[in-house]
Design a protein around this motif. Structure first.
Motif, PDB file in Angstrom:
ATOM      1  N   PRO A 218      41.206  43.596  39.716  1.00 37.49           N
ATOM      2  CA  PRO A 218      40.531  41.778  39.639  1.00 37.49           C
ATOM      3  C   PRO A 218      39.821  41.341  40.310  1.00 37.49           C
ATOM      4  CG  PRO A 218      42.974  42.225  41.455  1.00 37.49           C
ATOM      5  CD  PRO A 218      42.065  43.367  40.915  1.00 37.49           C
ATOM      6  N   PRO A 219      38.392  40.888  39.295  1.00 37.32           N
ATOM      7  CA  PRO A 219      37.309  40.493  40.879  1.00 37.32           C
ATOM      8  C   PRO A 219      37.830  39.429  41.051  1.00 37.32           C
ATOM      9  CG  PRO A 219      37.411  40.087  37.578  1.00 37.32           C
ATOM     10  CD  PRO A 219      38.484  41.354  38.152  1.00 37.32           C
ATOM     11  N   GLY A 220      38.538  38.689  41.276  1.00 43.61           N
ATOM     12  CA  GLY A 220      39.252  37.612  41.646  1.00 43.61           C
ATOM     13  C   GLY A 220      40.310  37.770  41.798  1.00 43.61           C
ATOM     14  N   PRO A 221      40.598  38.446  43.367  1.00 45.21           N
ATOM     15  CA  PRO A 221      42.139  38.908  43.302  1.00 45.21           C
ATOM     16  C   PRO A 221      42.821  38.162  43.738  1.00 45.21           C
ATOM     17  CG  PRO A 221      40.128  40.128  45.262  1.00 45.21           C
ATOM     18  CD  PRO A 221      39.938  39.228  43.980  1.00 45.21           C
ATOM     19  N   LEU A 222      42.851  36.913  44.362  1.00 47.91           N
ATOM     20  CA  LEU A 222      43.672  35.816  44.397  1.00 47.91           C
ATOM     21  C   LEU A 222      43.082  34.256  43.678  1.00 47.91           C
ATOM     22  CD1 LEU A 222      43.385  35.459  48.478  1.00 47.91           C
ATOM     23  CD2 LEU A 222      45.050  36.842  47.145  1.00 47.91           C
ATOM     24  N   LEU A 223      42.829  35.344  42.075  1.00 42.89           N
ATOM     25  CA  LEU A 223      42.064  33.607  41.924  1.00 42.89           C
ATOM     26  C   LEU A 223      41.731  33.041  42.238  1.00 42.89           C
ATOM     27  CD1 LEU A 223      45.115  33.861  39.557  1.00 42.89           C
ATOM     28  CD2 LEU A 223      43.089  34.829  38.707  1.00 42.89           C
ATOM     29  N   LEU A 224      41.457  31.988  41.203  1.00 45.00           N
ATOM     30  CA  LEU A 224      40.578  30.514  42.124  1.00 45.00           C
ATOM     31  C   LEU A 224      40.986  29.980  42.878  1.00 45.00           C
ATOM     32  CD1 LEU A 224      37.473  29.584  40.329  1.00 45.00           C
ATOM     33  CD2 LEU A 224      37.357  30.638  41.929  1.00 45.00           C
ATOM     34  N   PRO A 225      41.326  28.732  44.065  1.00 41.29           N
ATOM     35  CA  PRO A 225      42.556  28.117  44.637  1.00 41.29           C
ATOM     36  C   PRO A 225      42.848  27.465  43.953  1.00 41.29           C
ATOM     37  CG  PRO A 225      39.948  28.088  45.770  1.00 41.29           C
ATOM     38  CD  PRO A 225      40.111  29.946  44.709  1.00 41.29           C
ATOM     39  N   ARG A 226      44.139  26.660  43.818  1.00 40.64           N
ATOM     40  CA  ARG A 226      44.097  25.190  43.099  1.00 40.64           C
ATOM     41  C   ARG A 226      44.765  24.624  43.982  1.00 40.64           C
ATOM     42  NH1 ARG A 226      47.186  25.670  37.740  1.00 40.64           N
ATOM     43  NH2 ARG A 226      46.258  26.939  36.254  1.00 40.64           N
ATOM     44  N   LYS A 241      52.666  17.290  48.031  1.00 40.32           N
ATOM     45  CA  LYS A 241      50.817  17.633  47.039  1.00 40.32           C
ATOM     46  C   LYS A 241      49.978  17.740  47.997  1.00 40.32           C
ATOM     47  CE  LYS A 241      48.332  13.246  46.090  1.00 40.32           C
ATOM     48  NZ  LYS A 241      48.506  11.849  45.714  1.00 40.32           N
ATOM     49  N   ASP A 242      48.934  18.063  47.537  1.00 40.24           N
ATOM     50  CA  ASP A 242      47.416  18.567  48.469  1.00 40.24           C
ATOM     51  C   ASP A 242      47.372  19.789  48.879  1.00 40.24           C
ATOM     52  OD1 ASP A 242      46.234  16.646  47.386  1.00 40.24           O
ATOM     53  OD2 ASP A 242      47.024  15.039  49.264  1.00 40.24           O
ATOM     54  N   SER A 243      49.157  20.543  48.944  1.00 43.46           N
ATOM     55  CA  SER A 243      49.194  21.715  49.306  1.00 43.46           C
ATOM     56  C   SER A 243      47.679  23.119  48.012  1.00 43.46           C
ATOM     57  CB  SER A 243      50.583  22.946  48.438  1.00 43.46           C
ATOM     58  OG  SER A 243      50.712  22.105  49.407  1.00 43.46           O
ATOM     59  N   LYS A 244      47.403  23.865  49.232  1.00 41.55           N
ATOM     60  CA  LYS A 244      46.421  25.100  48.254  1.00 41.55           C
ATOM     61  C   LYS A 244      47.154  26.090  47.939  1.00 41.55           C
ATOM     62  CE  LYS A 244      42.498  28.015  49.610  1.00 41.55           C
ATOM     63  NZ  LYS A 244      41.230  28.145  51.047  1.00 41.55           N
ATOM     64  N   ILE A 245      46.340  26.537  46.237  1.00 38.98           N
ATOM     65  CA  ILE A 245      47.625  27.421  45.606  1.00 38.98           C
ATOM     66  C   ILE A 245      47.008  28.217  45.712  1.00 38.98           C
ATOM     67  CG2 ILE A 245      49.517  28.007  43.657  1.00 38.98           C
ATOM     68  CD1 ILE A 245      49.826  25.175  45.172  1.00 38.98           C
ATOM     69  N   LEU A 246      47.140  29.551  45.972  1.00 39.46           N
ATOM     70  CA  LEU A 246      46.718  30.921  45.749  1.00 39.46           C
ATOM     71  C   LEU A 246      47.736  31.863  44.532  1.00 39.46           C
ATOM     72  CD1 LEU A 246      45.041  31.678  48.912  1.00 39.46           C
ATOM     73  CD2 LEU A 246      44.062  31.211  46.787  1.00 39.46           C
ATOM     74  N   VAL A 247      47.720  32.617  43.268  1.00 36.99           N
ATOM     75  CA  VAL A 247      48.118  33.827  42.860  1.00 36.99           C
ATOM     76  C   VAL A 247      47.126  35.023  43.618  1.00 36.99           C
ATOM     77  CG1 VAL A 247      48.617  34.559  40.823  1.00 36.99           C
ATOM     78  CG2 VAL A 247      48.872  32.274  41.370  1.00 36.99           C
ATOM     79  N   ASN A 248      47.716  35.737  44.071  1.00 35.31           N
ATOM     80  CA  ASN A 248      47.584  37.430  44.437  1.00 35.31           C
ATOM     81  C   ASN A 248      48.104  38.381  43.141  1.00 35.31           C
ATOM     82  OD1 ASN A 248      46.684  39.260  45.847  1.00 35.31           O
ATOM     83  ND2 ASN A 248      47.828  39.442  47.227  1.00 35.31           N
ATOM     84  N   MET A 249      46.577  38.439  42.590  1.00 31.63           N
ATOM     85  CA  MET A 249      46.646  39.254  41.315  1.00 31.63           C
ATOM     86  C   MET A 249      46.719  40.762  41.947  1.00 31.63           C
ATOM     87  SD  MET A 249      47.656  37.311  38.861  1.00 31.63           S
ATOM     88  CE  MET A 249      47.157  39.121  38.166  1.00 31.63           C
ATOM     89  N   TRP A 250      45.997  40.967  42.586  1.00 31.97           N
ATOM     90  CA  TRP A 250      45.709  42.212  43.186  1.00 31.97           C
ATOM     91  C   TRP A 250      47.015  42.324  43.495  1.00 31.97           C
ATOM     92  CZ3 TRP A 250      46.348  44.767  48.104  1.00 31.97           C
ATOM     93  CH2 TRP A 250      46.079  45.590  47.933  1.00 31.97           C
TER      94      TRP A 250
END
Length: 352
Positions: A218-226, A241-250
């Motif tokens: 995947p071009p963005g392995p962790l997608l863009l941070p939310r 609130k204000d946590s950083k969220i990552l999705v590990n598509m890799w």
């Protein structure tokens, strides 16, 4: 007291404050995660291959995991169910963009994926006065942003597409049986014509090759941070609130419980399959989903197959010298996107 010793002790006060705040504060029931050291958190467990490190940690701590970097809480989703919770079920609450503290110093209205390098106050908010970006750096970054803002969409549409095409060509060279199947389909459906966009709907094996490439690379392995816009409950855990969220598509794309023989390049797994990459199936969502889905998805889903089909249909490809396909270096280099560590070098020869 020596003046140097006095000032050294003075500088340690914020660190002691953060340490005792960390120990005595009542933390919410966060998702499980590895032990976080006081003050520094999980910094020392990270490394360059962040997507791989996080995938290994998720196998131990679960599909929804929490990490601390300073006092910044980061949540990582590493399964289709966890991805669905982040990207769909709680999309409204978790759809904020994560912006480092260095960015507002340059442009308070800036809300793009990339603007500046993180500073220490991104991880220790109490140190913002000490860690404040100096005026010269802010001016340099501000002048660079005028150029970057104009290029973001262009770079996102070309750089990621070229990376996916390079990974696909590398896998085709390593899997000559797949290359021949793809070439046979192109010959059968197109003949001696040049590949056109109108042909793509009639090339299912080509589409499967692209899907398989996006699964593995995947071009963005962790997608863009939310960023969590407010505190919410996800899978029985609290996301502050204000946590950083990552999705590990890799990690999801290489999970053996989802895909059989996941490290093998096997486009056939996508033939006659309902799995697509348009943000509705969370086992294969390389472009993200929901409010923050990648706006370049429609372009990439046409551009990459068209380029790949043209390269395969119009040229024969050879490795340089006496190099064998088994010797191709398939290691990756992860920054924000997933690039080949060693660029692919091939010799083309026009086909009649």
């Amino acid at each position: 007291m020596d003046l140097k010793v006095f000032f050294s002790l003075l500088l340690l006060i914020p660190f002691f404050y953060l340490y005792f705040k960390h120990i005595f504060s009542k933390n919410p029931p966060l998702p499980p995660g590895p032990f976080a050291w006081p003050i520094v958190g999980n910094f020392f467990q990270m490394g360059r291959q962040l997507h791989s490190i996080l995938a290994n940690l998720a196998r131990i701590h679960g599909p929804l995991m929490s990490l601390r970097f300073g006092n910044q809480i980061t949540i990582i989703a590493s399964s289709p169910d966890a991805a669905r919770e982040v990207l769909k079920t709680h999309d409204r609450d978790l759809s904020g963009r994560y912006i480092g503290n260095a960015v507002p110093l340059i442009n308070p209205k800036l809300n793009i994926a990339f603007g500046a390098s993180p500073e220490c106050s991104d991880y220790w908010r109490g140190l913002r006065v000490i860690c404040k970006t100096d005026l010269f750096s802010a001016k340099v970054l501000e002048s660079q942003n005028h150029i970057r803002e104009k290029k973001d969409l262009l770079i996102a549409g070309t750089d990621s597409s070229s990376m996916v095409t390079e990974w696909a060509m590398a896998e085709l060279m390593r899997n000559q049986d797949v290359l021949h199947k793809l070439r046979d389909e192109l010959k059968r459906e197109i003949g001696t014509e040049m590949v056109k966009e109108s042909h793509l709907a009639h090339l299912p094996y080509l589409e499967a090759c692209v899907k398989e490439t996006l699964r593995l690379y995947p071009p963005g392995p962790l997608l863009l941070p939310r960023r969590a816009l407010k505190t919410c409950q996800v899978m029985g855990y609290t996301i502050p609130k204000d946590s950083k969220i990552l999705v590990n598509m890799w990690a999801i794309g290489r999970d053996p419980s989802i895909f059989n023989d996941p490290l093998r390049f096997k486009p056939e797994r996508f033939l006659d399959s309902c799995l697509d990459f348009k943000g509705t199936n969370f086992a294969n969502t390389p472009f993200g989903a929901g409010r923050r889905v990648c706006p370049g998805q429609p372009l990439a889903t046409k551009q990459v197959p068209l380029i790949l089909a043209t390269l395969v249909h119009s040229f024969d490809w050879f490795l340089p010298g006496s190099m064998k396909s088994t010797e191709l270096d398939m290691n990756d280099h992860f920054a924000i996107t997933l690039k080949k560590k060693q660029p692919l070098q091939l010799i083309p020869k026009g086909r009649k």
